[in-house]
Motif scaffolding. Structure first.
Motif, PDB file in Angstrom:
ATOM      1  N   ASN A  33      -1.149  44.856   9.039  1.00  0.00           N
ATOM      2  CA  ASN A  33      -2.104  45.364  10.030  1.00  0.00           C
ATOM      3  C   ASN A  33      -1.458  45.538  11.395  1.00  0.00           C
ATOM      4  O   ASN A  33      -1.777  46.487  12.115  1.00  0.00           O
ATOM      5  N   TYR A  34      -0.555  44.629  11.784  1.00  0.00           N
ATOM      6  CA  TYR A  34       0.190  44.817  13.036  1.00  0.00           C
ATOM      7  C   TYR A  34       0.852  46.189  13.031  1.00  0.00           C
ATOM      8  O   TYR A  34       0.791  46.931  14.003  1.00  0.00           O
ATOM      9  N   ILE A  35       1.468  46.480  11.923  1.00  0.00           N
ATOM     10  CA  ILE A  35       2.235  47.723  11.809  1.00  0.00           C
ATOM     11  C   ILE A  35       1.317  48.936  11.694  1.00  0.00           C
ATOM     12  O   ILE A  35       1.523  49.955  12.350  1.00  0.00           O
ATOM     13  N   LYS A  36       0.311  48.821  10.863  1.00  0.00           N
ATOM     14  CA  LYS A  36      -0.595  49.947  10.596  1.00  0.00           C
ATOM     15  C   LYS A  36      -1.284  50.433  11.869  1.00  0.00           C
ATOM     16  O   LYS A  36      -1.543  51.619  12.028  1.00  0.00           O
ATOM     17  N   TYR A  37      -1.569  49.510  12.786  1.00  0.00           N
ATOM     18  CA  TYR A  37      -2.358  49.862  13.959  1.00  0.00           C
ATOM     19  C   TYR A  37      -1.548  49.890  15.263  1.00  0.00           C
ATOM     20  O   TYR A  37      -2.123  49.757  16.336  1.00  0.00           O
ATOM     21  N   ILE A  38      -0.254  50.111  15.155  1.00  0.00           N
ATOM     22  CA  ILE A  38       0.543  50.301  16.370  1.00  0.00           C
ATOM     23  C   ILE A  38       0.091  51.621  16.995  1.00  0.00           C
ATOM     24  O   ILE A  38       0.064  52.656  16.319  1.00  0.00           O
ATOM     25  N   PHE A  42       3.249  53.973  21.301  1.00  0.00           N
ATOM     26  CA  PHE A  42       4.157  52.829  21.301  1.00  0.00           C
ATOM     27  C   PHE A  42       5.206  52.929  20.204  1.00  0.00           C
ATOM     28  O   PHE A  42       6.211  52.228  20.250  1.00  0.00           O
ATOM     29  N   LYS A  43       4.964  53.755  19.208  1.00  0.00           N
ATOM     30  CA  LYS A  43       5.831  53.791  18.031  1.00  0.00           C
ATOM     31  C   LYS A  43       7.287  54.122  18.346  1.00  0.00           C
ATOM     32  O   LYS A  43       8.176  53.665  17.667  1.00  0.00           O
ATOM     33  N   ASN A  44       7.535  54.900  19.384  1.00  0.00           N
ATOM     34  CA  ASN A  44       8.915  55.268  19.683  1.00  0.00           C
ATOM     35  C   ASN A  44       9.625  54.275  20.600  1.00  0.00           C
ATOM     36  O   ASN A  44      10.781  54.482  20.951  1.00  0.00           O
ATOM     37  N   ASP A  67       4.626  50.691   0.714  1.00  0.00           N
ATOM     38  CA  ASP A  67       5.625  51.726   0.995  1.00  0.00           C
ATOM     39  C   ASP A  67       5.072  52.811   1.907  1.00  0.00           C
ATOM     40  O   ASP A  67       5.762  53.295   2.806  1.00  0.00           O
ATOM     41  N   LYS A  68       3.812  53.183   1.702  1.00  0.00           N
ATOM     42  CA  LYS A  68       3.168  54.210   2.525  1.00  0.00           C
ATOM     43  C   LYS A  68       3.083  53.756   3.986  1.00  0.00           C
ATOM     44  O   LYS A  68       3.438  54.496   4.904  1.00  0.00           O
ATOM     45  N   VAL A  69       2.610  52.522   4.206  1.00  0.00           N
ATOM     46  CA  VAL A  69       2.486  51.993   5.574  1.00  0.00           C
ATOM     47  C   VAL A  69       3.858  51.915   6.238  1.00  0.00           C
ATOM     48  O   VAL A  69       4.030  52.309   7.397  1.00  0.00           O
ATOM     49  N   LEU A  70       4.855  51.426   5.498  1.00  0.00           N
ATOM     50  CA  LEU A  70       6.196  51.296   6.061  1.00  0.00           C
ATOM     51  C   LEU A  70       6.790  52.653   6.397  1.00  0.00           C
ATOM     52  O   LEU A  70       7.380  52.845   7.465  1.00  0.00           O
ATOM     53  N   LYS A  71       6.624  53.615   5.504  1.00  0.00           N
ATOM     54  CA  LYS A  71       7.184  54.959   5.722  1.00  0.00           C
ATOM     55  C   LYS A  71       6.511  55.655   6.902  1.00  0.00           C
ATOM     56  O   LYS A  71       7.188  56.247   7.741  1.00  0.00           O
ATOM     57  N   GLU A  72       5.190  55.577   6.981  1.00  0.00           N
ATOM     58  CA  GLU A  72       4.448  56.212   8.077  1.00  0.00           C
ATOM     59  C   GLU A  72       4.859  55.671   9.439  1.00  0.00           C
ATOM     60  O   GLU A  72       4.743  56.351  10.447  1.00  0.00           O
ATOM     61  N   ASN A  73       5.316  54.434   9.463  1.00  0.00           N
ATOM     62  CA  ASN A  73       5.653  53.796  10.736  1.00  0.00           C
ATOM     63  C   ASN A  73       7.148  53.566  10.917  1.00  0.00           C
ATOM     64  O   ASN A  73       7.558  52.857  11.831  1.00  0.00           O
ATOM     65  N   ASN A  74       7.949  54.144  10.024  1.00  0.00           N
ATOM     66  CA  ASN A  74       9.413  54.074  10.117  1.00  0.00           C
ATOM     67  C   ASN A  74       9.926  52.629  10.190  1.00  0.00           C
ATOM     68  O   ASN A  74      10.724  52.273  11.050  1.00  0.00           O
ATOM     69  N   ILE A  75       9.425  51.796   9.278  1.00  0.00           N
ATOM     70  CA  ILE A  75       9.769  50.377   9.243  1.00  0.00           C
ATOM     71  C   ILE A  75      10.848  50.147   8.194  1.00  0.00           C
ATOM     72  O   ILE A  75      10.764  50.670   7.085  1.00  0.00           O
ATOM     73  N   VAL A  76      11.846  49.343   8.541  1.00  0.00           N
ATOM     74  CA  VAL A  76      12.900  48.969   7.598  1.00  0.00           C
ATOM     75  C   VAL A  76      12.471  47.685   6.899  1.00  0.00           C
ATOM     76  O   VAL A  76      12.064  46.720   7.555  1.00  0.00           O
ATOM     77  N   LEU A  77      12.569  47.673   5.567  1.00  0.00           N
ATOM     78  CA  LEU A  77      12.224  46.485   4.785  1.00  0.00           C
ATOM     79  C   LEU A  77      13.473  45.977   4.091  1.00  0.00           C
ATOM     80  O   LEU A  77      14.153  46.720   3.383  1.00  0.00           O
TER      81      LEU A  77
END
Length: 179
Positions: A33-38, A42-44, A67-77
């Motif tokens: 949720n932290y990631i989904k609602y950035i 602020f994302k850049n 995977d969808k949430v991570l990809k949409e927010n350019n998160i490295v896992l």
């Protein structure tokens, strides 16, 4: 204001959890949720890396959703698959929990270099599980949670009480969770 925003440097954040995100418990859902609602603006200014382990007792969130949430927010896992694998099966209750806690630094030593490499460029490291703190060198700001280690020796009797007291002494004297 746009000039100031464009000159901001990227803040490198690393979130470290002791389970697989698919577990979908409180900390995993909170992190997603932290990631989904950035907010979009602020994302850049953030670069976010999530470090998870291979611990997955029950899958409550599907991999595709994560995977969808991570990809949409350019998160490295990053997955440390064997990190914190227990020596004793948890079915032995408190004794196995305490013994596994007392030995986790030794068992996880092989990840020291990996964790150092991941966190060395971080500005802030948020630990959802404090066992990672043993392997973080000087540099980043470390924020931790202690919720999973709320132990009270008065609640137990016999050997369990002794093991809890040993764990508490280890924490107090910085043999466990040094930072």
């Amino acid at each position: 204001m746009n000039e100031i925003s464009s000159k901001r440097r990227v803040l490198n954040l690393v979130f470290m959890i002791n389970t697989d995100l698919r577990t979908g418990g409180g900390m995993e859902r909170t992190l997603l949720n932290y990631i989904k609602y950035i907010p979009e603006n602020f994302k850049n200014i953030y670069h976010i890396t999530i470090v998870q382990t291979g611990l997955l007792e029950k899958e409550r969130i599907k991999k595709e959703e994560i995977d969808k949430v991570l990809k949409e927010n350019n998160i490295v896992l990053i997955t440390l698959d064997q990190y914190n694998k227990n020596l004793f099966n948890l079915r032995f209750g408190l004794i196995s929990t305490v013994f596994n806690t007392l030995t986790e630094t030794i068992r996880n030593r092989k990840y020291k270099h990996d964790i150092y490499k991941i966190t060395s460029k971080a500005d802030v490291v948020y630990l959802f599980h404090n066992s990672f703190s043993h392997f973080i060198q000087k540099g980043p700001i470390v924020i931790g949670s202690f919720y999973e280690r709320n132990i009270d020796p008065k609640q137990y009797k016999g050997l369990s009480s002794i093991l809890i007291k040993l764990t508490t002494i280890g924490i107090k004297h910085k043999l466990l969770f040094r930072r």
